[in-house]
Design a protein around this motif. Structure first.
Motif, mmCIF file in Angstrom:
data_model
loop_
_atom_site.group_PDB
_atom_site.id
_atom_site.type_symbol
_atom_site.label_atom_id
_atom_site.label_comp_id
_atom_site.label_asym_id
_atom_site.label_seq_id
_atom_site.Cartn_x
_atom_site.Cartn_y
_atom_site.Cartn_z
ATOM 1 N N VAL A 151 0.824 -1.062 0.112
ATOM 2 C CA VAL A 151 -0.123 -0.123 0.004
ATOM 3 C C VAL A 151 0.886 1.322 -0.182
ATOM 4 C CG1 VAL A 151 -1.662 1.247 1.274
ATOM 5 C CG2 VAL A 151 -1.772 -1.374 1.278
ATOM 6 N N THR A 152 0.726 2.062 -0.986
ATOM 7 C CA THR A 152 1.364 3.519 -0.673
ATOM 8 C C THR A 152 0.326 4.383 -0.718
ATOM 9 O OG1 THR A 152 1.164 3.988 -3.059
ATOM 10 C CG2 THR A 152 3.195 2.446 -2.793
ATOM 11 N N THR A 153 0.673 5.557 0.239
ATOM 12 C CA THR A 153 -0.043 6.538 0.372
ATOM 13 C C THR A 153 0.822 7.643 0.107
ATOM 14 O OG1 THR A 153 -1.017 5.408 2.301
ATOM 15 C CG2 THR A 153 -1.339 7.831 2.250
ATOM 16 N N ALA A 154 0.307 8.487 -0.650
ATOM 17 C CA ALA A 154 1.119 9.489 -1.511
ATOM 18 C C ALA A 154 0.399 11.039 -1.634
ATOM 19 C CB ALA A 154 1.665 9.079 -2.750
ATOM 20 N N ILE A 155 1.176 11.957 -1.442
ATOM 21 C CA ILE A 155 0.774 13.256 -1.754
ATOM 22 C C ILE A 155 1.553 13.831 -3.019
ATOM 23 C CG2 ILE A 155 0.612 15.505 -0.735
ATOM 24 C CD1 ILE A 155 0.618 14.372 1.874
ATOM 25 N N ASN A 156 0.888 14.319 -4.238
ATOM 26 C CA ASN A 156 1.328 14.981 -5.142
ATOM 27 C C ASN A 156 1.075 16.404 -4.983
ATOM 28 O OD1 ASN A 156 2.539 12.820 -6.376
ATOM 29 N ND2 ASN A 156 0.681 12.622 -7.556
ATOM 30 N N THR A 157 1.967 17.395 -5.401
ATOM 31 C CA THR A 157 1.762 18.972 -5.476
ATOM 32 C C THR A 157 2.052 19.172 -6.830
ATOM 33 O OG1 THR A 157 3.967 19.491 -5.134
ATOM 34 C CG2 THR A 157 2.749 18.708 -3.273
ATOM 35 N N ASP A 158 1.560 20.580 -7.148
ATOM 36 C CA ASP A 158 2.203 21.069 -8.312
ATOM 37 C C ASP A 158 3.399 21.764 -8.060
ATOM 38 O OD1 ASP A 158 -0.319 23.841 -7.794
ATOM 39 O OD2 ASP A 158 1.777 23.543 -6.844
ATOM 40 N N THR A 159 3.995 22.583 -9.023
ATOM 41 C CA THR A 159 5.260 23.161 -9.216
ATOM 42 C C THR A 159 5.265 24.175 -7.935
ATOM 43 O OG1 THR A 159 4.656 24.490 -10.926
ATOM 44 C CG2 THR A 159 6.061 22.379 -11.066
ATOM 45 N N ASP A 160 4.148 24.680 -7.673
ATOM 46 C CA ASP A 160 4.318 25.849 -6.579
ATOM 47 C C ASP A 160 4.150 25.066 -5.155
ATOM 48 O OD1 ASP A 160 1.869 27.732 -8.341
ATOM 49 O OD2 ASP A 160 4.073 27.936 -8.285
ATOM 50 N N GLY A 161 4.127 23.776 -5.243
ATOM 51 C CA GLY A 161 4.093 23.221 -3.619
ATOM 52 C C GLY A 161 2.803 22.942 -3.148
ATOM 53 N N THR A 162 1.601 23.266 -3.917
ATOM 54 C CA THR A 162 0.292 23.203 -3.435
ATOM 55 C C THR A 162 -0.156 21.742 -3.646
ATOM 56 O OG1 THR A 162 -0.172 25.660 -4.294
ATOM 57 C CG2 THR A 162 -1.939 24.103 -3.736
ATOM 58 N N ILE A 187 -2.153 18.942 -4.626
ATOM 59 C CA ILE A 187 -3.179 18.749 -5.610
ATOM 60 C C ILE A 187 -3.724 17.190 -5.438
ATOM 61 C CG2 ILE A 187 -2.390 20.277 -7.083
ATOM 62 C CD1 ILE A 187 -1.041 18.237 -8.955
ATOM 63 N N GLN A 188 -3.436 16.124 -5.053
ATOM 64 C CA GLN A 188 -3.717 14.962 -5.249
ATOM 65 C C GLN A 188 -3.383 14.027 -3.936
ATOM 66 O OE1 GLN A 188 -2.027 12.603 -8.269
ATOM 67 N NE2 GLN A 188 -3.561 10.834 -7.852
ATOM 68 N N PHE A 189 -4.261 13.530 -3.192
ATOM 69 C CA PHE A 189 -3.960 12.392 -2.067
ATOM 70 C C PHE A 189 -4.365 11.208 -2.479
ATOM 71 C CE2 PHE A 189 -5.418 10.246 1.494
ATOM 72 C CZ PHE A 189 -4.203 10.307 2.523
ATOM 73 N N SER A 190 -3.517 10.127 -2.567
ATOM 74 C CA SER A 190 -3.804 8.842 -3.032
ATOM 75 C C SER A 190 -3.422 7.871 -2.304
ATOM 76 C CB SER A 190 -3.529 8.903 -4.569
ATOM 77 O OG SER A 190 -1.829 8.696 -4.677
ATOM 78 N N ARG A 191 -4.123 6.630 -2.396
ATOM 79 C CA ARG A 191 -3.878 5.530 -1.498
ATOM 80 C C ARG A 191 -4.083 4.314 -2.727
ATOM 81 N NH1 ARG A 191 -6.495 1.494 1.293
ATOM 82 N NH2 ARG A 191 -5.456 0.590 3.009
ATOM 83 N N SER A 192 -2.801 3.655 -3.046
ATOM 84 C CA SER A 192 -2.769 2.686 -4.012
ATOM 85 C C SER A 192 -2.372 1.336 -3.424
ATOM 86 C CB SER A 192 -1.856 3.097 -5.060
ATOM 87 O OG SER A 192 -2.010 4.300 -5.866
#
Lengths: 240, 240
Positions: free
Chosen positions: B209-220, B222-227
DNA sequence: ATCAGTTGTCTATTGATCTAGACAACTATA
DNA sequence: TATAGTTGTCTAGATCAATAGACAACTGAT
């Protein structure tokens, strides 16, 4: 939910789910499990089946049943290990565990297999030192690791490790002031063999496996290691 | 070795061990399993028990028994997923799979739970979009993922994803030219519920299980995901 | 003291799992 | 064509896992 005729006994599936729920903090408000009757209804099984699952958790020391009262939660912990260029077993756990130690289980000199030789950047068949170690947090075994070091450069690392209880300190005694993590592979398997005994797992438990290469600051590989973590006691955190 | 009275049936333990051995390439020289009689002796069980384990692997399409000949190995694969700042499902697998696709299972608008709100840097209770997706390599399901996006900024991402079959492209249509992985947590559990069906797993199989946070280039964020990845089909590679 | 709610223990029954043995069916090879 | 080696199928019995029900033992609160 839980699956029948799967080759995994219902009581084990339920024990695994409850362990996760406990570690997830689902019962933190009362520090108790729901009653056996409640759990039996929730999981759709007989109360005796729930009792088998609770007995397994009690064996692990995670819960304790008190007649007339209920089943108390004794322990709840899943350590978070950060993985980065500066990954070390004994660091980055600030506040998560009171006491961290690491002990030598076995050491040996072996000829490098092709995989290990490639990882360490040496010729296959070259002597390397194997260290089998056990990581312990608050008296509870957390990880079992097998590490390989080039024998030519790190003669005596076993003794140094045994004396210091730390790979970092042992490497320091052998002239490595600093080192960095080059790569980490992560996979998962069922626990078996010596790991079941060392990590005090119930058979069938899950292991998180990391395969890592450490290098000195020049980029020369100094350590190849394969660590097995009890999956219900740890998780990894990769900051990228 | 294999453990009795563990709550995990012997045939399942043996099937798991054989699957790992196959994926490890232990039988690559002949592309066949040893005979049932040989395996039964090796594992110290009855031949019928080995047959149950082989039947489970045959159900997964991993082996095929041929009367009078033996049991042939049909498939052997464990994909390596790199994890870095530029982690994307459909990249970094060059050559490992011929065909990669990703499909939408379900979408919904939900109020952000405290955990999700913290991850996305929004107020708890704010609307967010949930996407349940399935990743497939060479026609074989690899991962099941649940992602959350702030609804205010990414209205219509479900439709865009459905059209493009890619989170990256869907975000691109909504004005996100680039994004980076901020953090990834990795843990392991037993498969259950919808994941068993979606990923075509045998119950009791392991999920990474991966729990990840993606951000845009500003560091905001944009996505929280659990795969959830089928642990016998993938491993992760963290370059640090 | 009583009572509701909890865990502990016992018996009985059913179905799944595992073992044991025998033989049929099939394949490749000498 | 034999033959050795393989998988396929059947029967029978032993053990484990799960259900069902009943009641004992204990705790905390009324």
């Amino acid at each position: 939910m839980i699956e029948r005729r799967s080759g995994v006994a219902l009581w084990r599936q339920i024990a695994d789910r409850m362990r996760l729920a406990i570690n997830n903090g689902d019962y933190d408000d009362t520090a108790m499990m729901p009653s056996e009757a409640t759990l039996a209804e929730k999981f759709g099984v007989n109360r005796h089946t729930v009792r088998s699952a609770l007995a397994a958790l009690a064996d692990e020391g995670m819960v304790r049943a008190v007649q007339g009262v209920g089943t108390l939660i004794e322990r709840r912990d899943r350590l978070t290990f950060p993985i980065s260029r500066r990954t070390r077993f004994s660091q980055g756990l600030g506040g998560q565990a009171r006491e961290l130690q690491s002990t030598l289980i076995e050491q040996a000199i072996e000829r490098a297999s092709p995989v290990i030789a490639t990882a360490l950047g040496i010729a296959a068949g070259t002597d390397c030192i194997r260290l089998d170690t056990l990581g312990i947090a608050d008296g509870k075994p957390i990880s079992s690791a097998t590490s390989y070091f080039p024998a030519a450069r790190f003669a005596g690392i076993g003794a140094a490790y045994q004396r210091t209880g730390s790979i970092t300190k042992a490497l320091g005694e052998l002239g490595v002031d600093d080192y960095v993590r080059r790569s980490t592979e992560i996979s998962a398997i069922h626990a078996e063999g010596a790991d079941v005994r060392l990590l005090k797992l119930s058979p069938g438990a899950i292991l998180l496996v990391t395969t890592a290469i450490n290098t000195d600051t020049d980029g020369t590989p100094i350590q190849f290691s394969r660590s097995r973590f009890a999956a219900d006691r740890v998780k990894f955190f990769v900051e990228t």
